[in-house]
Design a protein around this motif. Structure first.
Motif, PDB file in Angstrom:
ATOM      1  N   SER A  30      19.214   0.696  11.422  1.00  0.00           N
ATOM      2  CA  SER A  30      20.184   1.596  10.546  1.00  0.00           C
ATOM      3  C   SER A  30      18.686   2.436  10.015  1.00  0.00           C
ATOM      4  N   TYR A  31      17.917   1.605   9.698  1.00  0.00           N
ATOM      5  CA  TYR A  31      17.249   2.570   9.303  1.00  0.00           C
ATOM      6  C   TYR A  31      16.495   4.100  10.073  1.00  0.00           C
ATOM      7  N   LEU A  32      16.658   3.580  10.911  1.00  0.00           N
ATOM      8  CA  LEU A  32      16.266   4.447  12.184  1.00  0.00           C
ATOM      9  C   LEU A  32      17.183   5.802  12.310  1.00  0.00           C
ATOM     10  N   SER A  33      17.917   5.609  11.732  1.00  0.00           N
ATOM     11  CA  SER A  33      18.829   7.318  11.535  1.00  0.00           C
ATOM     12  C   SER A  33      18.404   7.682  10.250  1.00  0.00           C
ATOM     13  N   VAL A  34      17.833   6.883   9.374  1.00  0.00           N
ATOM     14  CA  VAL A  34      16.419   7.902   8.275  1.00  0.00           C
ATOM     15  C   VAL A  34      14.931   7.821   9.014  1.00  0.00           C
ATOM     16  N   PHE A  35      14.515   7.163   9.261  1.00  0.00           N
ATOM     17  CA  PHE A  35      13.527   7.350   9.428  1.00  0.00           C
ATOM     18  C   PHE A  35      13.171   7.934  10.886  1.00  0.00           C
ATOM     19  N   GLN A  70       0.822  -1.101   0.232  1.00  0.00           N
ATOM     20  CA  GLN A  70       0.267  -0.171  -0.524  1.00  0.00           C
ATOM     21  C   GLN A  70       0.408   1.499   0.190  1.00  0.00           C
ATOM     22  N   PHE A  71       1.891   0.871   0.623  1.00  0.00           N
ATOM     23  CA  PHE A  71       3.070   2.329   0.236  1.00  0.00           C
ATOM     24  C   PHE A  71       3.732   2.060  -0.812  1.00  0.00           C
ATOM     25  N   THR A  72       3.359   2.743  -1.775  1.00  0.00           N
ATOM     26  CA  THR A  72       2.886   3.797  -3.172  1.00  0.00           C
ATOM     27  C   THR A  72       2.886   5.486  -2.682  1.00  0.00           C
ATOM     28  N   GLY A  73       3.237   5.571  -4.094  1.00  0.00           N
ATOM     29  CA  GLY A  73       2.951   7.108  -4.324  1.00  0.00           C
ATOM     30  C   GLY A  73       1.598   7.822  -3.295  1.00  0.00           C
ATOM     31  N   GLY A  74       0.902   7.173  -4.019  1.00  0.00           N
ATOM     32  CA  GLY A  74      -0.353   8.353  -3.115  1.00  0.00           C
ATOM     33  C   GLY A  74      -0.869   7.953  -2.128  1.00  0.00           C
ATOM     34  N   SER A  91      12.645   1.861  -0.045  1.00  0.00           N
ATOM     35  CA  SER A  91      12.193   2.609  -1.095  1.00  0.00           C
ATOM     36  C   SER A  91      12.127   4.074  -0.716  1.00  0.00           C
ATOM     37  N   PRO A  92      12.935   4.722  -1.660  1.00  0.00           N
ATOM     38  CA  PRO A  92      12.813   6.288  -1.779  1.00  0.00           C
ATOM     39  C   PRO A  92      11.171   6.873  -1.596  1.00  0.00           C
ATOM     40  N   ALA A  93      10.521   4.941  -1.683  1.00  0.00           N
ATOM     41  CA  ALA A  93       8.920   5.736  -1.987  1.00  0.00           C
ATOM     42  C   ALA A  93       8.142   5.605  -0.778  1.00  0.00           C
ATOM     43  N   ILE A  94       8.633   4.841  -0.243  1.00  0.00           N
ATOM     44  CA  ILE A  94       8.628   4.582   1.623  1.00  0.00           C
ATOM     45  C   ILE A  94       9.044   5.611   2.210  1.00  0.00           C
ATOM     46  N   ILE A 116      -0.099   5.578  11.677  1.00  0.00           N
ATOM     47  CA  ILE A 116      -0.026   4.994  11.111  1.00  0.00           C
ATOM     48  C   ILE A 116       1.210   3.492  11.229  1.00  0.00           C
ATOM     49  N   GLU A 117       0.871   2.132  11.564  1.00  0.00           N
ATOM     50  CA  GLU A 117       1.754   0.871  11.801  1.00  0.00           C
ATOM     51  C   GLU A 117       2.704   0.346  10.894  1.00  0.00           C
ATOM     52  N   ILE A 118       3.879  -0.051  10.937  1.00  0.00           N
ATOM     53  CA  ILE A 118       4.279  -0.102   9.659  1.00  0.00           C
ATOM     54  C   ILE A 118       5.382  -1.256  10.279  1.00  0.00           C
ATOM     55  N   THR A 119       5.509  -1.896   9.715  1.00  0.00           N
ATOM     56  CA  THR A 119       5.956  -3.408  10.267  1.00  0.00           C
ATOM     57  C   THR A 119       7.476  -2.893  10.062  1.00  0.00           C
ATOM     58  N   GLU A 120       9.082  -3.488  10.468  1.00  0.00           N
ATOM     59  CA  GLU A 120       9.667  -3.008  11.028  1.00  0.00           C
ATOM     60  C   GLU A 120      10.678  -3.769  10.120  1.00  0.00           C
ATOM     61  N   ARG A 121      10.126  -4.725   9.064  1.00  0.00           N
ATOM     62  CA  ARG A 121      10.462  -5.916   8.284  1.00  0.00           C
ATOM     63  C   ARG A 121      10.603  -4.553   6.198  1.00  0.00           C
ATOM     64  N   MET A 122       9.140  -4.136   7.432  1.00  0.00           N
ATOM     65  CA  MET A 122       9.125  -3.086   5.878  1.00  0.00           C
ATOM     66  C   MET A 122      10.201  -2.049   5.306  1.00  0.00           C
ATOM     67  N   LEU A 123      10.852  -2.032   6.899  1.00  0.00           N
ATOM     68  CA  LEU A 123      12.273  -0.728   6.329  1.00  0.00           C
ATOM     69  C   LEU A 123      13.374  -2.110   6.320  1.00  0.00           C
ATOM     70  N   LEU A 124      13.203  -3.091   5.974  1.00  0.00           N
ATOM     71  CA  LEU A 124      14.410  -3.983   5.722  1.00  0.00           C
ATOM     72  C   LEU A 124      15.283  -3.675   4.708  1.00  0.00           C
ATOM     73  N   ASP A 125      15.058  -2.351   3.340  1.00  0.00           N
ATOM     74  CA  ASP A 125      15.630  -2.249   2.266  1.00  0.00           C
ATOM     75  C   ASP A 125      14.355  -1.591   1.940  1.00  0.00           C
TER      76      ASP A 125
END
Ligand code: C2E
Ligand code: MG
Ligand code: MG
Ligand code: MG
Length: 291
Positions: free
Chosen positions: A189-194, A123-127, A159-162, A148-157
């Motif tokens: 490491s994603y926590l430094s970006v997100f 669901q995490f696409t552009g719109g 995308s710039p869109a997310i 909005i709850e997103i799983t940690e797994r989604m942040l594994l890799d």
């Protein structure tokens, strides 16, 4: 199951595999009409602040009754919805239904109570942020009423869109929670970006904490990390008074789990919501809900 097997795979089919394949097909077919036939609903589970026992959030959990199979758990049908592409329509229904429930709950508009919804990676696409913004406007809701709850797994890799969507949603005032925190193998490491608002400690840590000093140490470390990053920390799967007490001692901010209340109806949640301040959690209400 049968899909990847090729022509000769049928040769290896046992009755069990056939039954599983048949069940999967029934689920996929049922999901095609689930949005239009009224067989989906959202159960709400309270999330209670440790400090003053007020209900600061509730999480919307999708429930589905299949015409032949009866109740099918989301752990079974969500992955099938994702694989078959049906998650887009179902996810859109979840966002709209959450908006309708927020209107009926009529909580404070300033974020003192938030309704959490789960969003699948597809669901995490552009719109997404436009879609959410449109829905909130249509129902005259404040973005601070939504998490909005997103799983940690989604942040594994990620995308710039997310990344872009998370920032856009937060800029609107919607908060973001990392669900199932500690299970995603994503090396932090994603926590430094997100930038996120809430860490939800997976119940795997909570379920063993009364026997294992090590998992208490881990929970304490997650709390310190979360607070250092400016996040609230919620523990999931709290089933006993001992767990609730220990989590409070470890400075966890809020608790979710059967001990605090099972997923229930919007009416039952509404009864506990005192617009303005929220009201102390009522232990007498325990045991009156359904799963
Ligand atoms: P989740 O987001 O981590 O939700 C928490 C799960 O833990 C829920 O399972 C809830 O019923 C269960 N739970 C709550 N308290 C306790 C407890 O004290 N003990 C135990 N053993 N379990 C507890 P549920 O409702 O079966 O949902 C499973 C997962 O399905 C959710 O995990 C979420 O990842 C997904 N899901 C649910 N609703 C939606 C939805 O609307 N959209 C999407 N994309 N995924 C959803
Ligand atoms: Mg969740
Ligand atoms: Mg979770
Ligand atoms: Mg989970």
């Amino acid at each position: 199951l049968a899909k990847g097997g090729g022509r000769d795979a049928a040769h290896f089919f046992t009755p069990d595999i056939e039954a599983a394949a048949r069940r999967r097909m029934l689920i996929e077919n049922g999901l095609r009409t689930a949005v239009s036939d009224g067989s989906l609903y959202l159960a709400l589970q309270p999330i209670i602040a440790c400090a003053d026992h007020t209900m600061i959030k509730a999480e919307a959990l999708l429930r589905w009754t299949h015409p032949q199979l009866g109740g099918v758990p989301p752990s079974e049908f969500i992955p099938i919805a994702e694989e078959s592409g049906l998650i887009r329509a179902i996810g859109a229904w979840v966002i709209e239904e959450a908006a309708r429930l927020l209107v009926s709950l009529d909580p404070p508009r300033d974020g003192a109570f938030r309704l959490g919804i789960n969003i699948a990676s597809s669901q995490f696409t552009g719109g997404l942020h436009h879609h959410v913004a449109g829905m909130l406007a249509r129902y005259d809701l404040d973005p601070r009423m939504l998490e909005i709850e997103i799983t940690e797994r989604m942040l594994l890799d990620p995308s710039p869109a997310i990344l872009e969507q998370v920032d856009a949603l937060r800029a609107m005032g919607v908060s973001i929670a990392i669900d199932d925190f500690g299970t995603g193998y994503s090396a932090l490491s994603y926590l430094s970006v997100f930038h996120v608002d809430t860490l939800k400690i997976d119940r795997a840590f909570v379920s063993v904490m009364t026997d294992e000093a090590r998992s208490q140490a881990l929970i304490g470390a997650i709390v310190a990390l979360g607070h250092e990053l400016g996040c609230a920390v919620v523990a999931e799967g709290v089933e006993t008074a001992d767990q609730a007490r220990l989590l409070g001692e470890l400075a966890v901010d809020a608790l979710q789990g059967y001990f605090l209340g099972r997923p229930t109806t919007a009416e039952a949640i509404s009864d506990r919501l005192n617009p303005g301040t929220g009201r102390p959690y009522d232990k007498a209400a325990l045991g009156t809900e359904f799963a």
